[in-house]
Design a protein around this motif. Structure first.
Motif, short mmCIF file in Angstrom:
data_model
loop_
_atom_site.label_atom_id
_atom_site.label_comp_id
_atom_site.label_asym_id
_atom_site.label_seq_id
_atom_site.Cartn_x
_atom_site.Cartn_y
_atom_site.Cartn_z
N MET A 270 -14.42 6.74 -19.31
CA MET A 270 -13.73 7.84 -19.98
C MET A 270 -13.10 7.30 -21.26
O MET A 270 -11.94 6.90 -21.27
CB MET A 270 -12.66 8.44 -19.06
N ALA A 272 -13.21 9.20 -24.08
CA ALA A 272 -12.82 10.35 -24.91
C ALA A 272 -11.31 10.51 -24.92
O ALA A 272 -10.63 10.17 -23.95
CB ALA A 272 -13.46 11.62 -24.36
N VAL A 274 -8.82 12.98 -24.42
CA VAL A 274 -8.79 14.32 -23.81
C VAL A 274 -7.43 14.94 -24.09
O VAL A 274 -6.39 14.31 -23.86
CB VAL A 274 -9.00 14.22 -22.28
N ASN A 303 -3.86 20.33 -18.97
CA ASN A 303 -5.28 20.20 -18.62
C ASN A 303 -5.41 19.31 -17.39
O ASN A 303 -4.56 18.46 -17.15
CB ASN A 303 -6.05 19.55 -19.79
N PRO A 304 -6.48 19.47 -16.63
CA PRO A 304 -6.68 18.55 -15.49
C PRO A 304 -6.88 17.13 -15.99
O PRO A 304 -7.40 16.92 -17.10
CB PRO A 304 -7.96 19.08 -14.82
N ASP A 305 -6.45 16.16 -15.19
CA ASP A 305 -6.68 14.76 -15.54
C ASP A 305 -8.06 14.38 -15.00
O ASP A 305 -8.23 14.19 -13.79
CB ASP A 305 -5.58 13.89 -14.93
N ILE A 306 -9.02 14.30 -15.89
CA ILE A 306 -10.42 14.10 -15.47
C ILE A 306 -10.60 12.73 -14.82
O ILE A 306 -11.26 12.61 -13.78
CB ILE A 306 -11.37 14.26 -16.68
N LEU A 307 -10.01 11.73 -15.42
CA LEU A 307 -10.15 10.37 -14.89
C LEU A 307 -9.65 10.31 -13.44
O LEU A 307 -10.32 9.77 -12.55
CB LEU A 307 -9.36 9.41 -15.79
N PHE A 329 -9.54 4.50 -20.46
CA PHE A 329 -9.00 3.97 -21.70
C PHE A 329 -7.54 4.38 -21.79
O PHE A 329 -7.17 5.45 -21.32
CB PHE A 329 -9.76 4.52 -22.91
N ALA A 330 -6.74 3.55 -22.38
CA ALA A 330 -5.34 3.91 -22.58
C ALA A 330 -4.96 3.61 -24.02
O ALA A 330 -5.23 2.52 -24.52
CB ALA A 330 -4.45 3.13 -21.63
N ALA A 331 -4.41 4.59 -24.66
CA ALA A 331 -3.89 4.39 -26.01
C ALA A 331 -2.38 4.36 -25.88
O ALA A 331 -1.77 5.36 -25.52
CB ALA A 331 -4.35 5.53 -26.91
N LYS A 347 -0.19 2.86 -15.85
CA LYS A 347 -1.25 3.87 -15.94
C LYS A 347 -2.43 3.50 -15.05
O LYS A 347 -3.02 4.36 -14.39
CB LYS A 347 -1.70 4.02 -17.40
N LYS A 351 -3.66 6.03 -12.23
CA LYS A 351 -4.98 6.67 -12.30
C LYS A 351 -5.95 6.11 -11.27
O LYS A 351 -6.91 6.78 -10.91
CB LYS A 351 -5.56 6.53 -13.70
N1 CTP Z 1 -7.89 11.37 -19.56
C1 CTP Z 1 -8.55 12.27 -18.76
N2 CTP Z 1 -8.09 13.55 -18.67
C2 CTP Z 1 -6.98 13.93 -19.34
C3 CTP Z 1 -6.30 13.01 -20.15
C4 CTP Z 1 -6.79 11.73 -20.24
O1 CTP Z 1 -9.55 11.92 -18.14
N3 CTP Z 1 -6.57 15.19 -19.24
C5 CTP Z 1 -8.39 9.97 -19.59
C6 CTP Z 1 -8.74 9.46 -20.97
O2 CTP Z 1 -10.11 9.66 -21.27
C7 CTP Z 1 -8.44 7.97 -20.80
C8 CTP Z 1 -7.30 7.93 -19.83
O3 CTP Z 1 -7.35 9.18 -19.15
O4 CTP Z 1 -9.51 7.27 -20.20
C9 CTP Z 1 -5.93 7.72 -20.43
O5 CTP Z 1 -5.58 8.73 -21.25
P1 CTP Z 1 -4.12 8.84 -21.94
O6 CTP Z 1 -4.12 10.06 -22.75
O7 CTP Z 1 -3.79 7.56 -22.61
O8 CTP Z 1 -3.20 8.93 -20.68
P2 CTP Z 1 -2.31 10.07 -20.17
O9 CTP Z 1 -2.72 10.33 -18.77
O10 CTP Z 1 -2.34 11.19 -21.10
O11 CTP Z 1 -0.90 9.39 -20.09
P3 CTP Z 1 0.35 9.47 -21.07
O12 CTP Z 1 0.30 10.79 -21.75
O13 CTP Z 1 1.46 9.27 -20.17
O14 CTP Z 1 0.14 8.31 -22.02
#
Ligand code: CTP
Length: 413
Positions: A270, A272, A274, A303-307, A329-331, A347, A351
């Motif tokens: 993952m 992208a 998201v 949104n749903p957390d896809i990961l 991935f984590a930014a 994270k 996750k």
């Molecule tokens: N991701 C996902 N679905 C979402 C948000 C994120 O699958 N709705 C995945 C991204 O593709 C990435 C990972 O989760 O691989 C981390 O995304 P990130 O945006 O950094 O993490 P968040 O869960 O949004 O955490 P936070 O906002 O606390 O940094």
């Protein structure tokens, strides 16, 4: 380098035109020897034009040049692609009915076979025995890629992508034992780019992801022999050749595509960006400025957390944890609650993915840039691995780590 490129009689012969180009563009002198059957798929004119050399498969052409002996002797490398079941059988039994099989018998340098055939032919005991015989004699026989075959069915038997065969050929010439493509036979799903969440027909909430990292990962995975499915949200770069592309726009569309693709994937990455939130309501018509000068308020929903869902889905299946590798991935920017790595560790645990690739972001870092620096964290607890350089170099490091993890937990059948 002098290369002989033998072309077998399979539908994948058309892909070999790209392989020939890769060889010639790298400065090599290529003589193409197509089998009689292969010329039904690609004509000799194509090979002559692309190689700049005369093309024949007859031992009775230019007999004074003794081509049936000379070509094999002089070649620094012989590559056969597609290596059909028939060609593998002929090579294994030392037949010499045409110029290509003669050349194989006379080859002094390394010989690489890139097989392509229907899965049942590849798995047939006769083919298995022929492959073992050839490998036993020192020839390099690549594992075919897995995926859609010529008909409606799919399985191992696809010709690896030209870039992957090229990479294997160069590794072989360098004398490397690891010429075998590390992700051959594996299916990898990679999400890339940034989702866009519509507000009305002309506006959306988006993010700054360019898709470069995801595309570089797709290229690295393809070159490692994987069958790659790219789930492309909005990207500023085109998708690479040789990968299957599924276009998505929103997080919900990406979720649907990712869960479907995960069903037969050995790895899901993952990468992208998201959108965590989307507008609660999407207006059918353009949102206009109002006369009473009140401004619209946009309500967001999560949104749903896809990961997270991918991990839950994987863990709830019969085969459970261990059969699929999930990479997030984590930014991170780091803040008063912790530095980048502390946030990333949290994270990773939250996750539950197997690997987390951590980017340190700021406004001028990562997004849209060609160079990057990442740390790969593993849930297994092994030491963090750093990788930096161009996105291409970093992607190659991530993909080889993935191949290592994958082959450790589920060795190729
Ligand atoms: N991701 C996902 N679905 C979402 C948000 C994120 O699958 N709705 C995945 C991204 O593709 C990435 C990972 O989760 O691989 C981390 O995304 P990130 O945006 O950094 O993490 P968040 O869960 O949004 O955490 P936070 O906002 O606390 O940094």
């Amino acid at each position: 380098m002098r290369i002989v490129l033998g072309v077998g009689g399979g539908i994948a012969a058309y892909k070999v035109a790209s392989l020939l180009r890769l060889f010639t563009e790298a400065g090599h002198n290529v003589t193409v020897i197509p089998t009689e059957a292969s010329t039904r798929f690609v004509g000799t004119a194509t090979w002559e034009a692309l190689s700049g050399n005369p093309v024949s498969n007859s031992v009775f052409h230019d007999v004074h040049q003794v081509n049936h002996v000379r070509l094999g002797h002089e070649a620094d490398l012989v590559v056969v692609a597609p290596a059909t079941a028939d060609l593998l059988a002929k090579a294994a039994t030392g037949q010499a009915g045409d110029l290509l099989t003669n050349t194989l018998l006379m080859a002094h340098g390394p010989v690489l076979f890139a097989p392509a055939m229907h899965t049942e032919m590849w798995q047939h005991a006769a083919t298995r025995a022929n492959v073992e015989t050839l490998r036993g004699r020192g020839a390099a026989v690549l594992e075919p890629a897995t995926g859609r075959l010529t008909g409606a069915d799919s399985g191992p038997g696809r010709l690896p992508e030209p870039e992957a065969i090229f990479a294997a050929a160069m590794a072989l010439v360098e004398g490397r034992q690891d010429f075998q493509l590390p992700l051959a036979g594996r299916t990898i799903t990679i999400s890339a780019g940034g989702t866009r969440e519509p507000l009305d027909p002309v506006r959306f909430l988006g993010n700054r992801s360019s898709g470069k990292q995801g595309v570089a990962l797709a290229v690295a995975a393809r070159n490692a022999g994987a069958n790659v499915r790219l789930l492309a949200a909005h990207m500023e770069v085109p998708p690479p050749a040789g990968v299957e592309v599924v276009q998505v726009e929103t997080a919900l569309q990406l979720r649907e595509a990712a869960l479907a693709a995960a069903a037969d994937s050995d790895v899901v990455i993952m990468s992208a960006a998201v959108a965590d939130f989307r507008p609660a309501e999407v207006s059918d018509t353009k949102i206009k400025k109002r006369d009473d000068r009140t401004d619209p308020v946009i309500t967001l929903v999560r949104n749903p957390d896809i990961l997270l869902e991918l991990v839950e889905l994987r863990n709830s299946t019969v085969r459970g944890e261990g059969h699929q590798l999930i990479v997030g991935f984590a930014a991170e920017t780091g803040d008063s609650d912790g530095d980048v790595l502390a946030h990333a560790e949290a994270k990773l645990q939250r996750k539950g993915c197997d690997l987390l690739v951590v980017n340190h972001v700021g406004t001028d870092k990562v997004f849209g840039q060609d160079t990057t620096s990442v740390v790969i964290l593993a849930r297994s607890g092994s030491d963090p691995q750093e990788a930096s350089g161009t996105k291409t170099e970093v992607s190659a490091a991530i993909i080889s780590r993935i191949a290592f993890e994958l082959n450790a937990v589920s060795p190729r059948a």
